[in-house]
Scaffold this active site. Sequence first.
Site, PDB file in Angstrom:
ATOM      1  N   CYS A  73       0.581  -0.885  -0.228  1.00  0.00           N
ATOM      2  CA  CYS A  73       0.335  -0.233  -0.158  1.00  0.00           C
ATOM      3  C   CYS A  73       0.947   1.306  -0.025  1.00  0.00           C
ATOM      4  O   CYS A  73       1.686   0.955   0.981  1.00  0.00           O
ATOM      5  CB  CYS A  73      -1.105  -0.099   1.428  1.00  0.00           C
ATOM      6  SG  CYS A  73      -1.933   1.475   1.190  1.00  0.00           S
ATOM      7  N   CYS A  76       0.606   3.786   3.583  1.00  0.00           N
ATOM      8  CA  CYS A  76       0.923   3.227   4.880  1.00  0.00           C
ATOM      9  C   CYS A  76       2.701   3.273   5.150  1.00  0.00           C
ATOM     10  O   CYS A  76       3.217   4.198   3.662  1.00  0.00           O
ATOM     11  CB  CYS A  76       1.313   1.611   4.501  1.00  0.00           C
ATOM     12  SG  CYS A  76      -0.335   0.469   5.208  1.00  0.00           S
ATOM     13  N   HIS A 137      -3.333   1.027   7.919  1.00  0.00           N
ATOM     14  CA  HIS A 137      -3.851  -0.085   7.002  1.00  0.00           C
ATOM     15  C   HIS A 137      -5.366  -0.382   7.344  1.00  0.00           C
ATOM     16  O   HIS A 137      -7.050   0.301   6.423  1.00  0.00           O
ATOM     17  CB  HIS A 137      -3.365  -0.442   6.591  1.00  0.00           C
ATOM     18  CG  HIS A 137      -3.914  -0.811   5.231  1.00  0.00           C
ATOM     19  ND1 HIS A 137      -3.677  -0.395   3.659  1.00  0.00           N
ATOM     20  CD2 HIS A 137      -4.388  -2.256   4.471  1.00  0.00           C
ATOM     21  CE1 HIS A 137      -4.378  -0.628   3.057  1.00  0.00           C
ATOM     22  NE2 HIS A 137      -4.918  -1.697   3.508  1.00  0.00           N
ATOM     23  N   ASN A 177     -13.658   9.462  -1.161  1.00  0.00           N
ATOM     24  CA  ASN A 177     -15.143   8.408  -1.468  1.00  0.00           C
ATOM     25  C   ASN A 177     -14.056   7.097  -0.795  1.00  0.00           C
ATOM     26  O   ASN A 177     -13.310   6.752  -0.150  1.00  0.00           O
ATOM     27  CB  ASN A 177     -13.944   7.909  -3.165  1.00  0.00           C
ATOM     28  CG  ASN A 177     -14.456   9.063  -4.557  1.00  0.00           C
ATOM     29  OD1 ASN A 177     -15.071   9.937  -3.357  1.00  0.00           O
ATOM     30  ND2 ASN A 177     -13.017   9.162  -4.180  1.00  0.00           N
ATOM     31  N   HIS A 188      -6.634   2.241   1.672  1.00  0.00           N
ATOM     32  CA  HIS A 188      -5.714   2.725   2.993  1.00  0.00           C
ATOM     33  C   HIS A 188      -7.005   4.344   3.167  1.00  0.00           C
ATOM     34  O   HIS A 188      -7.235   4.014   2.100  1.00  0.00           O
ATOM     35  CB  HIS A 188      -4.825   3.047   3.028  1.00  0.00           C
ATOM     36  CG  HIS A 188      -3.942   3.824   4.047  1.00  0.00           C
ATOM     37  ND1 HIS A 188      -3.038   2.994   4.420  1.00  0.00           N
ATOM     38  CD2 HIS A 188      -4.162   4.772   4.818  1.00  0.00           C
ATOM     39  CE1 HIS A 188      -2.895   3.605   5.939  1.00  0.00           C
ATOM     40  NE2 HIS A 188      -3.059   5.169   6.203  1.00  0.00           N
ATOM     41  N   HIS A 190      -8.356   8.032   3.474  1.00  0.00           N
ATOM     42  CA  HIS A 190      -7.496   8.468   3.019  1.00  0.00           C
ATOM     43  C   HIS A 190      -8.672   9.710   2.662  1.00  0.00           C
ATOM     44  O   HIS A 190     -10.264   9.094   2.230  1.00  0.00           O
ATOM     45  CB  HIS A 190      -6.758   8.646   2.045  1.00  0.00           C
ATOM     46  CG  HIS A 190      -7.085   8.276   0.867  1.00  0.00           C
ATOM     47  ND1 HIS A 190      -7.304   6.319   0.103  1.00  0.00           N
ATOM     48  CD2 HIS A 190      -6.969   8.298  -0.618  1.00  0.00           C
ATOM     49  CE1 HIS A 190      -7.517   6.270  -1.156  1.00  0.00           C
ATOM     50  NE2 HIS A 190      -7.451   7.152  -1.611  1.00  0.00           N
ATOM     51  N   GLN A 192      -9.247  13.510  -0.719  1.00  0.00           N
ATOM     52  CA  GLN A 192      -8.191  14.096  -1.471  1.00  0.00           C
ATOM     53  C   GLN A 192      -8.649  15.909  -1.149  1.00  0.00           C
ATOM     54  O   GLN A 192      -9.560  15.713  -0.692  1.00  0.00           O
ATOM     55  CB  GLN A 192      -8.749  13.676  -2.878  1.00  0.00           C
ATOM     56  CG  GLN A 192      -7.962  12.315  -3.070  1.00  0.00           C
ATOM     57  CD  GLN A 192      -8.667  11.487  -4.656  1.00  0.00           C
ATOM     58  OE1 GLN A 192      -7.377  11.585  -5.420  1.00  0.00           O
ATOM     59  NE2 GLN A 192      -9.639  10.488  -4.549  1.00  0.00           N
TER      60      GLN A 192
END
Length: 363
Positions: A73, A76, A137, A177, A188, A190, A192
């Site tokens: 990933c 991570c 994660h 999303n 993971h 997250h 944007q």
Amino acid sequence: MIEKRTAIRLSDGRELIYFDETPLHDRNEWPDTRELPPPPPTSQLRYDPLVDEWVAVAAHRQTRTFLPPSDKCPLCPSTPEFASEIPAPDYDVVTFENQFPSFSDRVKPDEITALTDLVPVRPGVGRCEVVCFTSDHNSYFGNLTPARVRTVVDVWADRTTEMSALPGVAQVFPFENRGVEIGVTLNHPHGQIYAYPTVTPRTQAMLRAASRHAEKTGGRNLYADVLAAEIKAGVRIISANEHWTAYVPAASRWPFEVQIAPNRHVLDIPALNDAERDAFGPLYLDILKRFDALFDKPMPYISAWHQAVTGEGRELGYLHLQLFSIRRAADKLKFLAGSESAMGSFINDVIPEKAAQTLRDII
């Protein structure tokens, strides 16, 4: 809250920023040791005269990383076995320039040429960043502590301020999303942040409506009046505290949609005061918990911050978060088929008042 902010450069020149909740770490101890190719040039913006909209064309995004195994990933912390996008062995919250951006300031000379007189082309100048909410994660936003959510709010405020000041940026859009059903390419936890070179179509429509309302009412703010009406009606309110109200819009487009707005008229995230930033986390985490409880499994969703634009019409904005899911039943998704995709005309499968009642009663 953020105690220390450290900016470094990755091996290809992209910026990465550590936002630490304690001042103990020297993040410069961990340089990026990878040998990366230079970042791609910016996208093209092509104008569609039939609908008066700009479309970004970013062909390099076809090669972006797609659902790698957890030990590979890129979000991570780095390990001796795998060097990720984050060189350090741990972190609290991190942002960095997207390796496959939809918009950037890396304009390749002579790349952009006109197509026809009716379809001009321009560089997709802007910025795209990834925000990693946690180094864990296997976690998710709804599992964060209220203190960590406060840190994330401060990060959104920091990045909104800096990205709004970049040349050519029209609006800044933080979002998350969640779920493969939505189309995530990395599991993971997250989000944007997009710094757009144009005002997006939805925001343009909202500004037109807000402008008409202000003209008719002697300068009143449209979203403030809608929020006041929802609070007075009460039937679609899910939850509220001193500083925020969460409600299902009366004309929801999505099966389960909630808007979370500050009770005070605020233009953008940086304008939130400390009390409002602290109060957001507990309310938002409660709504996310309700979403996951609806069908007793992780709810796919899009979480989208609507902020005031940077230029003309800024005073018409009203900060709010739009949270919605495409899941309409335990085994059914809302697909954007003919009416929605071709005509832009939404048909909702769930009555908003029923959705609000279900979300209120689920916990």
